[in-house]
Every structure is written in C-alpha cells, then in structure tokens.
Design a protein around this motif. Structure first.
Motif, PDB file in Angstrom:
ATOM      1  N   VAL A  54       0.744  -1.240  -0.191  1.00  0.00           N
ATOM      2  CA  VAL A  54      -0.052  -0.021  -0.006  1.00  0.00           C
ATOM      3  C   VAL A  54       0.826   1.299  -0.008  1.00  0.00           C
ATOM      4  O   VAL A  54       0.578   2.180  -0.894  1.00  0.00           O
ATOM      5  N   VAL A  55       1.841   1.068   0.906  1.00  0.00           N
ATOM      6  CA  VAL A  55       2.814   2.317   0.940  1.00  0.00           C
ATOM      7  C   VAL A  55       3.482   2.682  -0.467  1.00  0.00           C
ATOM      8  O   VAL A  55       3.509   3.710  -0.802  1.00  0.00           O
ATOM      9  N   PHE A  56       3.901   1.395  -0.933  1.00  0.00           N
ATOM     10  CA  PHE A  56       4.713   1.616  -2.155  1.00  0.00           C
ATOM     11  C   PHE A  56       3.691   2.197  -3.427  1.00  0.00           C
ATOM     12  O   PHE A  56       3.809   3.216  -4.191  1.00  0.00           O
ATOM     13  N   LEU A  57       2.445   1.751  -3.588  1.00  0.00           N
ATOM     14  CA  LEU A  57       1.324   2.157  -4.309  1.00  0.00           C
ATOM     15  C   LEU A  57       1.102   3.623  -4.280  1.00  0.00           C
ATOM     16  O   LEU A  57       1.086   4.385  -5.271  1.00  0.00           O
ATOM     17  N   ILE A  58       1.013   4.156  -3.017  1.00  0.00           N
ATOM     18  CA  ILE A  58       0.774   5.409  -2.818  1.00  0.00           C
ATOM     19  C   ILE A  58       1.860   6.436  -3.088  1.00  0.00           C
ATOM     20  O   ILE A  58       1.794   7.246  -3.820  1.00  0.00           O
ATOM     21  N   GLN A  59       3.072   5.923  -2.875  1.00  0.00           N
ATOM     22  CA  GLN A  59       4.391   6.724  -3.131  1.00  0.00           C
ATOM     23  C   GLN A  59       4.372   6.788  -4.777  1.00  0.00           C
ATOM     24  O   GLN A  59       4.436   8.027  -5.317  1.00  0.00           O
ATOM     25  N   VAL A  60       4.088   5.672  -5.260  1.00  0.00           N
ATOM     26  CA  VAL A  60       4.273   5.596  -6.896  1.00  0.00           C
ATOM     27  C   VAL A  60       3.068   6.666  -7.586  1.00  0.00           C
ATOM     28  O   VAL A  60       3.518   7.551  -8.045  1.00  0.00           O
ATOM     29  N   ALA A  61       2.026   6.656  -6.948  1.00  0.00           N
ATOM     30  CA  ALA A  61       0.976   7.271  -7.478  1.00  0.00           C
ATOM     31  C   ALA A  61       1.139   8.799  -7.431  1.00  0.00           C
ATOM     32  O   ALA A  61       0.871   9.499  -8.322  1.00  0.00           O
ATOM     33  N   LEU A  62       1.605   9.176  -6.165  1.00  0.00           N
ATOM     34  CA  LEU A  62       1.733  10.349  -5.923  1.00  0.00           C
ATOM     35  C   LEU A  62       3.191  11.135  -6.508  1.00  0.00           C
ATOM     36  O   LEU A  62       3.424  12.265  -6.966  1.00  0.00           O
ATOM     37  N   LYS A  63       4.135  10.218  -6.662  1.00  0.00           N
ATOM     38  CA  LYS A  63       5.319  10.578  -7.244  1.00  0.00           C
ATOM     39  C   LYS A  63       4.996  11.017  -8.878  1.00  0.00           C
ATOM     40  O   LYS A  63       5.507  11.761  -9.377  1.00  0.00           O
ATOM     41  N   PHE A  64       4.232  10.079  -9.560  1.00  0.00           N
ATOM     42  CA  PHE A  64       4.012  10.287 -10.875  1.00  0.00           C
ATOM     43  C   PHE A  64       2.653  11.399 -10.967  1.00  0.00           C
ATOM     44  O   PHE A  64       2.412  12.113 -12.059  1.00  0.00           O
ATOM     45  N   LYS A  93       0.834  16.077  -8.747  1.00  0.00           N
ATOM     46  CA  LYS A  93       0.087  17.465  -8.967  1.00  0.00           C
ATOM     47  C   LYS A  93      -1.295  17.399  -9.125  1.00  0.00           C
ATOM     48  O   LYS A  93      -1.984  18.303  -8.546  1.00  0.00           O
ATOM     49  N   SER A  94      -1.919  16.485  -9.777  1.00  0.00           N
ATOM     50  CA  SER A  94      -3.139  16.632  -9.782  1.00  0.00           C
ATOM     51  C   SER A  94      -3.776  16.237  -8.550  1.00  0.00           C
ATOM     52  O   SER A  94      -5.123  16.600  -8.258  1.00  0.00           O
ATOM     53  N   TYR A  95      -3.262  15.397  -7.909  1.00  0.00           N
ATOM     54  CA  TYR A  95      -3.916  15.229  -6.400  1.00  0.00           C
ATOM     55  C   TYR A  95      -3.769  16.661  -5.423  1.00  0.00           C
ATOM     56  O   TYR A  95      -4.773  16.859  -5.014  1.00  0.00           O
ATOM     57  N   ILE A  96      -2.697  17.185  -5.700  1.00  0.00           N
ATOM     58  CA  ILE A  96      -2.772  18.752  -5.069  1.00  0.00           C
ATOM     59  C   ILE A  96      -3.982  19.578  -5.730  1.00  0.00           C
ATOM     60  O   ILE A  96      -4.506  20.379  -4.951  1.00  0.00           O
ATOM     61  N   ASP A  97      -3.969  19.448  -7.035  1.00  0.00           N
ATOM     62  CA  ASP A  97      -5.074  20.338  -7.468  1.00  0.00           C
ATOM     63  C   ASP A  97      -6.161  20.150  -7.046  1.00  0.00           C
ATOM     64  O   ASP A  97      -7.031  20.940  -6.958  1.00  0.00           O
ATOM     65  N   LEU A 120       5.238  20.907  -5.906  1.00  0.00           N
ATOM     66  CA  LEU A 120       6.432  19.910  -5.571  1.00  0.00           C
ATOM     67  C   LEU A 120       6.721  20.198  -4.128  1.00  0.00           C
ATOM     68  O   LEU A 120       7.138  19.199  -3.419  1.00  0.00           O
ATOM     69  N   ASP A 121       6.950  21.414  -3.868  1.00  0.00           N
ATOM     70  CA  ASP A 121       7.379  21.697  -2.323  1.00  0.00           C
ATOM     71  C   ASP A 121       6.109  21.050  -1.381  1.00  0.00           C
ATOM     72  O   ASP A 121       6.595  20.419  -0.348  1.00  0.00           O
ATOM     73  N   LEU A 122       5.011  21.202  -1.636  1.00  0.00           N
ATOM     74  CA  LEU A 122       3.959  20.908  -0.884  1.00  0.00           C
ATOM     75  C   LEU A 122       3.922  19.235  -0.878  1.00  0.00           C
ATOM     76  O   LEU A 122       3.648  18.687   0.316  1.00  0.00           O
ATOM     77  N   ILE A 127       3.321  13.019   2.258  1.00  0.00           N
ATOM     78  CA  ILE A 127       3.104  11.927   1.794  1.00  0.00           C
ATOM     79  C   ILE A 127       2.787  10.958   2.925  1.00  0.00           C
ATOM     80  O   ILE A 127       1.755  10.195   2.648  1.00  0.00           O
ATOM     81  N   CYS A 128       3.597  11.013   3.723  1.00  0.00           N
ATOM     82  CA  CYS A 128       3.401  10.167   4.973  1.00  0.00           C
ATOM     83  C   CYS A 128       1.993  10.302   5.788  1.00  0.00           C
ATOM     84  O   CYS A 128       1.238   9.512   6.039  1.00  0.00           O
ATOM     85  N   PHE A 129       1.656  11.574   5.698  1.00  0.00           N
ATOM     86  CA  PHE A 129       0.414  11.964   6.448  1.00  0.00           C
ATOM     87  C   PHE A 129      -0.763  11.317   5.440  1.00  0.00           C
ATOM     88  O   PHE A 129      -1.656  10.671   5.987  1.00  0.00           O
TER      89      PHE A 129
END
Lengths: 296, 241, 311
Positions: free
Chosen positions: A28-38, A41-45, A63-65, A71-73
């Motif tokens: 799960v951690v890996f999947l979330i990290q990959v999703a947010l890595k790629f 930005k749309s998640y932040i939007d 990117l700063d955000l 991500i951990c949160f």
C-alpha cells in the motif's frame, strides 16, 4: 515472563501469515508513493481546487507541498483505517488459533497461570502491532522523506489549513505513531477478547472488523442525535486523534506557533478513553479466560 | 524644480503646523495630479531589478502559517517572484502588485487620472486611476501619495475578477527607489471548505465558536518586512521560471 | 504405598449435563493406573480436571499431597501430559516444539538433552523437520517427548494409542512400561481399549456416565469365578422374553443386537445351559468369555441395562 514472551514472539514471527501484514503495508505504501510521485500534482490540484482562485500555485509550489511529510500523512490517513484488519489477523488468532491447533490445552497444563499466559499473549500482540507501525514508519515516513524530500508540512482540514515548519514536524510524527500504537492496541485488545470465546481465528477476525467498521461509520457520520450521545464513547472516534498532533495553535495574526498543539487536552482525553477500553477489553478477556473450561 | 519645492516643505511645515487645516487644500493644488504621478513613476523607474530579503507573515482566516523567510525578485517590466527560502508559502494571486511599478505598466496615458484631493487629516494626496481600456481587469486604482517624497503610501486596486487588493507601504532606507521596508498586501479570499470525507478530521469534541463576523471577514493579509534590497545588480531570468 | 493422586467426590456439570458425578479414586505411586471408560464416559473431563483445564463443580483433587487449586504451578511443574491428540505447532520443527514446551515447563534444558529426548522417541533424525510433515505416529511420539521433556514425576496420557497402527501401539506400550520400570514414574493412562490397558496397568478405575463403576488392582478386580456368556439363538427377542419370564431374567445383561448376554458364576453355567434347552430356546451357540474386555462390557452394559429398566 521474559522467556515466555520470547516464545510467543518466536511463534508469531515464525508464521508465514505474520508477514502478510508487513507485505500488505509495504504494498500500500509503495502504491501510494508511486501514484503521488507520478501524479501528485493532480492530487494537489484536487485538494487545492477551492483555493486556486485566491492563490498562485505554480509547479514548484506543488512539488514543495508534496514532500515526504505530507506523503506520510496521506499514507497514514489511508492505512490506519485498514490496519485493524492486520492487527486482528494476529491478536484474533492469539487464543483461538491455539485452541484450533490443539496447543492451548497443552500450554495450559504447564506451570504458568492463566493470567500470566494472557498477559504474555497480549504483550506479544502489542509488540507485533508496534513492529507493524515501525515498519510503516520506516516505509511511509523515512521512505517518503527519501523519495520526496522534506519541507514544511501542510495539513488540510475541512475548515482550514495548518502549516508546520519542517523542523517542527518530526516530533509530531513520533507522537502520532506512539498514539497510533495505542489506538491499534485497542483493536488488538478487542480481537484478543473475542479470541477467548472462539475456537478458530476466523470468527474473532471478522467480528473485530465488523465492530470497527460499524463504529467507524457511526464515528464519521454527522448525525446530531449520535454526536453527543454515542460518538464520544466509541473507541473509533478517538482512534484518529493522532492527527491532533498536526493541528497547531496560531497567534492572533494567524501565525503558526512552533511546537504547539491546538488541543492537547482533547488528545489526552481521547488517549485516556482508549486506555480505558484497552483495560476493559483485556481485563474482561482475562476474567473470562480464567473461568473458562478448556474443552478443545 | 518640483523636487526642490518638496524638500523645502519640511522646514516650512513646522511653521505651518497650526494652520494646516486651512492651507492643506491650497498647497496640494500647487502640482497637478499628472505631475504627482509622473514624479512617483520617475522614482520607481530608477529600479530595473532588485533582489530583496525579508520576512513574510501570512494572515488568512483559514490558514495557520509560520513566518517565512523570503526572497523577493523583481525585474522590469513586471516580473516578480516571492520565494520562500526554507519552506512553503501560500502566495496570493495578484501579489505581483506589491511591486508598485506594475500600476503604471501600460504607461500613464492608458488611464484617466482623477484628483480627489488630500485625505482628511493627513498630507496624502488621493489620486484615482481609471483605465481607458474597457477590457482591463483593473477597474480602478486609488493611490494615496506622499507628495513631498513622491511615495505611494497606500494603494487600492479594484479588479473585475479578483476583487480588491490593498497595499500599505512603510518606507525607510530604500525610499529613494520607491521601495518599501514593509508592505501589507490585503486581498480577497474565497471560502475554504473541504468535505470531511476527504480530510477525515479528528473531531476533538470542542465546539467551534461560530463568530459570524469572523467567517464573513474574507480579507487575507500578507505582510512582508524587508531587511535588505540589492537594487539594479541584475537578476537572472531563471528565478522567474 | 502412597497415593500420587487423591480425588474425592469430584463433580462436573455442564449446564444440565452431569459429566462427572461423585467420583473418588486414588492413584498409587510408581504404578501405571488405567483409566477406563467408553467414549463419553467422563474420562477426558476427569483428566482435564486433573490438569486444571476444567474447573470442578465440586470435590477435591490432591496431587503429590497438595491441593491442586492452591498449588497449581508447583504440581504442574512435576506433571507431563498428552490430552487426546498431541497437537503441536505444525509450522515449527520437532526441536522447536520441544524447546518451547520445555521452557513453558519452567526448566532450562540444553540442546543436547532435547536431542536425547527426541532420540528416545526415535525422532532424532527428523528433529529439524516441520511437524506438518510428520505422520500421526511420529506426532504421537513427539507428543510424548514434549510431555516428558521436563522429567515429570507424574505422566498423564489421555488415549495415547488413538489412531496408531499396531506397531505404533506396541511402541507406546513399551515406552510406558519403560517409564514405569526403569524411571520409576507414575502414569495415568486412559483408554477405551481394555485390551491395551490390561497389558500395562497395575491398577485401574472404570467409569461410565461420569460415575465410578469399580476401582482396584487389575488382577484383583478380575474375578475368575465370574463369566459373561454370550448366547446366540434363532430369535433373540423370543429368547430374551422367555428368560425374563423365568428366574433366569436376573442374569441378563443389556440388549445386544446379535446375542443375549448373561452374567454368571462359573458353576451356574451348565445349569443355565440345561434350563435354556428345556425352555426350548433355539440355541445356536453358547460362548463363555473370560477376559477383561468382557468384564468391562459386563459392568458397563449392566449399568446401561439398569438404567433402561429404570426408565
């Protein structure tokens, strides 16, 4: 006592099923990290959609955000809801599994009091829970810090945004993981109690999950008649209090006060309620178990 | 010549203290609003670029933000960037306006200048600028100008799409370039609300005070206190990326 | 001879069901004590009470001269047990299992001693195999090794030969005799197979429906002057009715589908045989039995018969 605890831990960590939970967390951690890595930005939007008229969000900002702390949160938000299942997998099996294997009757003919036996079993479940959280901290927190770097942490609440300076974050995570350990120990104690009544581990695991799900739904629902009557007493309402460590105080001008916690007494109250639940669940488990005739 | 006159004023001012109410209106009539604007612009035009260090405080009702160490970069004609050196800052839309030369971006000929006279109780001359272009986002700018120093002390800009911005400047060492030591930028913010289903808030059971005024107050403020400017030393375009 | 176990007026109710009723017995030291009864007779419940797995409803249990409830740990430290199937941790090896139960028994034990223990039950070569790869017989032997790992004075084996092949049964029997003769242990062995217990037990108790039928030394209990006669007739129903009508009715044991059972003194046998012929009961065979098995059967079935009549 220590020897017995070692035995319990040895038994837990020799079982393949123990590692399912570790694997699941890693996945799960890996999947979330990959999703947010790629696609971070749309998640932040999405999260910032109703602020984009008032503020400038350039890519650098996003990117700063999207740093390791945030991500951990996000991961904790997602995963801590699923963790009870992983915890129940072991503690629900704790007594019922031994009953099912037929080893319970053999163990209880040994010169160990039933209270001591329960204490050791429960401690082992708690250690397993803590090990899961440490594993999660390593992957979700330190892993994300490594992949996404660190920066100020921005926590989105439904009615506001909390911004915490990066140097002020780590101790909050330590406190939050500590709190999460207590929260999950509550679930562990519940499934441990249920485990005493069962002769196979499926029952307690499913029963624990059902209780957690029903309570969580009640906790999250905003129905006025439940708000003051039922919700404050459900342990699930208090399991999310780890987030309280990321809610900061601000001065009159809206400036974050470093090192502050918005409502520490509320967190402490939630913590005490969880501790009372743990005591209640574990106490009842011991009480029932001491009187129980072992027929399996 | 105008500048010379202005320099004389402080000396006279002491003498005139008692009769300011009487003469204030008269004195302001000594220069036309166009002249006042031209003087202000001339000062601002001396700056081609700058890099400034300062501290930024964000005061928005729904944001708790730490005080940020920022670097502000400017380059003619209207490039402006506020960088948080050590963290994240929410930069409000329209923050480019903290650079006052932005007001005159399209040249003085692009708007009508209306002289409103002096603000009551102060020696600030109020001049309104009405853009001639009907499609301009800016509907109206109101400037409060310290004529003697040719400095804009306050500016209100009303826009079609982004509400009203307000600027309040305090000057010090860099007054000769029209660069403020402290800028307060006020702006309108929209309501902020995220569904609880997304945030899964911890409800600590405390009753949130429902102050209706607090909720209606949708003005946000950003305050930048500059500690130093480095003017006309050249700024690389890459910082504005 | 001193008693290792002393049980007095032991009762256990599971709700309405009386599993054990006023049971008293004592186990002499240094003997193999047979605990006999059919399935469901209350053997397991009693043995579990001896091991504190089940709490008695009333009555007292003394082991090594101490009250069991009060000196539980002290007593259990000197007791080894297998209850029904010796289920162990299947995902662990034999050695790991043995080590775990050794530690739980409260002793420090060297790896070498553990291996010796496995060697004693013939599992040294498979010490490092996971228990899930073991056959039933191997599991049984490992179970015994775990029961003996802490060198207990009293060994309680509940149905130790259940599910074993003849060789396995013989191995266990030899091991039990070895433990008694060579190591001076006291053993309580429960079984529903009388033929088994007959070969190993010095004393025994027979229980049925939670009640004691008889207790004593095996060789004394078995009265050679009594015998059970199995009579096969053309029609058992008619035969039974005719017998009941006569003064021979008192000798009938319970109903059995394929025969009529009579409990008689040796000298009565020819008399009864003659009378039955006179009653014109079509006798197919007349077989006098003389083993512990029959004795057991006679006791338990007589009991059943009494109850059937009472009902």
């Amino acid at each position: 006592m220590w020897k017995l605890l070692q035995i319990e831990l040895f038994k837990i960590f020799k079982r393949p099923r123990t590692y399912i939970a570790f694997g699941a967390i890693a996945a799960v951690v890996f999947l979330i990290q990959v999703a947010l890595k790629f696609d971070g930005k749309s998640y932040i939007d999405l999260l910032m959609s109703n602020l984009k008229d008032s503020f400038d969000f350039n890519d650098d900002f996003k990117l700063d955000l999207l740093n390791g702390y945030l991500i951990c949160f996000v991961i904790l938000n997602t995963l801590l809801i699923q963790m009870p299942l992983l915890v129940a997998l072991i503690s629900g099996d704790s007594i019922a599994g031994e009953a099912n294997m037929g080893t319970l009757r053999l163990s209880l003919t040994k010169p160990i009091s039933r209270t001591q036996y329960m204490l050791v079993k429960f401690l082992a479940s708690v250690i397993y829970t803590v090990a899961l959280l440490i594993w999660m901290a390593v992957l979700a927190l330190f892993g994300s810090m490594l992949i996404f770097g660190t920066n100020d942490m921005v926590v989105l609440r439904s009615e506001g945004i909390e911004q915490i300076q990066s140097f002020d974050v780590m101790w909050r995570y330590i406190a939050a993981f500590g709190y999460a350990a207590v929260a999950l120990t509550t679930v562990s104690a519940l499934s441990f109690l249920l485990s005493v009544f069962a002769e196979n581990s499926i029952g307690p695991i499913i029963a624990t999950m059902s209780i957690v799900i029903v309570f969580t739904i009640l906790s999250e629902m905003n129905i006025p008649i439940y708000d003051q009557t039922v919700k404050p007493y459900l342990f699930t309402s208090h399991m999310v209090a780890w987030k309280g460590f990321f809610y900061v105080k601000a001065d009159a001008e809206g400036t974050t006060i470093n090192g502050s916690i918005e409502n520490l007494p509320a967190i402490m109250r939630s913590l005490s309620i969880l501790l009372i639940y743990i005591g209640l669940f574990f106490g009842s488990a011991v009480w029932v178990f001491r009187k129980k005739d072992i027929l399996t | 010549m105008m500048e010379k006159m202005c320099r004389l004023i402080p000396g006279k001012a002491i003498l005139m203290l008692a009769i300011i109410p009487l003469f204030a209106g008269y004195r302001s009539m000594t220069s036309t609003p166009e002249e006042v604007i031209a003087n202000v612009r001339a000062k601002l035009d001396k700056v081609n670029d700058y890099e400034a260090s300062g501290k930024m405080k964000t005061n928005v009702i729904f944001i708790k933000a730490p005080i940020a160490k920022v670097k502000v970069y400017f380059k003619k004609p209207n490039k402006l960037r506020i960088n948080n050196e050590s963290g994240i800052s929410f930069i409000p839309k329209g923050s480019v306006n903290i650079n006052l030369s932005n007001i005159f971006l399209n040249g003085t000929a692009s708007f009508d200048i209306i002289d409103v006279g002096n603000e009551a109780g102060t020696n600030l001359r109020i001049i309104k600028l009405l853009p001639k272009d009907e499609n301009s986002d800016v509907v109206l700018s109101t400037l409060y100008i310290d004529e003697a120093q040719s400095l804009i002390k306050k500016a209100k800009t009303t826009t079609k799409d982004n509400g009203t911005y307000e600027l309040e400047m305090t000057y010090g060492k860099y007054a000769e370039y029209g660069l403020a030591d402290k800028v307060i930028f006020s702006f309108n913010t929209k309501d902020y609300k995220l569904p609880k289903g997304i945030t899964f808030d911890y409800d600590d059971g405390s009753k949130k005070e429902q102050d209706p005024n607090k909720l209606k107050n949708k003005k946000g403020k950003v305050e930048i206190v500059y500690s130093s400017y480095s003017v006309n030393k050249g700024v690389s375009d890459t910082v504005f990326r | 001879m001193s008693s290792i176990i002393q049980v007095k007026d032991l009762n256990k109710d599971f709700g309405e069901i009386k599993a054990v009723s006023n049971l008293s017995f004592s186990v002499p030291a240094g003997q193999v004590y047979g605990f006999l009864g059919q399935n469901g007779a209350g053997k397991s419940t009693t043995i579990r009470m001896l091991l504190t797995l089940i709490k008695p409803s009333s009555g007292t249990i003394q082991i090594f001269g101490m009250e069991l409830q009060k000196h539980r740990k002290e007593i259990l430290r000197k007791v080894g047990a297998i209850i029904e199937r010796p289920d162990l941790y299947k995902y662990l090896t034999a050695l790991e299992n043995l080590r775990i139960f050794g530690i739980m028994s409260g002793i420090k034990i060297s790896e070498k001693k553990l291996m010796d223990q496995l060697a004693m039950v013939g599992l040294a070569e498979r010490a490092h195999s996971k228990v899930k790869t073991y056959s039933q017989g191997m599991k049984q032997r490992l179970g015994i090794a775990t029961a003996l790992v802490h060198d207990p004075e009293l060994i309680i084996l509940d149905e130790p030969t259940n599910g074993l092949d003849p060789q396995g049964i013989a191995d266990i029997r030899n091991l039990i005799l070895h433990l008694k003769k060579d190591l001076g242990k006291t053993l309580v062995v429960s079984s529903h197979l009388l033929s088994e217990v007959e070969l190993i037990a010095d004393s025994m108790i027979i229980i049925d429906k939670g009640k004691k039928l008889v207790e004593g030394k095996v060789n004394e209990l078995f009265d050679p002057s009594e015998t059970v006669v199995e009579v096969k007739t053309i029609n058992d129903e008619i035969a039974r009715e005719k017998l009941k009508a006569s003064q021979l009715g008192e000798f009938i044991l319970s109903k059995r589908n394929d025969a009529v059972l009579l409990k008689l003194h040796r000298e009565q046998v020819p008399v009864v045989m003659k009378e039955m012929v006179q009653m014109d009961i079509g006798i197919l065979s007349f077989h006098s039995k003389h083993s512990l098995e029959d004795y057991f059967l006679s006791l338990t079935t007589a009991n059943q018969y009494v109850e059937t009549v009472a009902n």
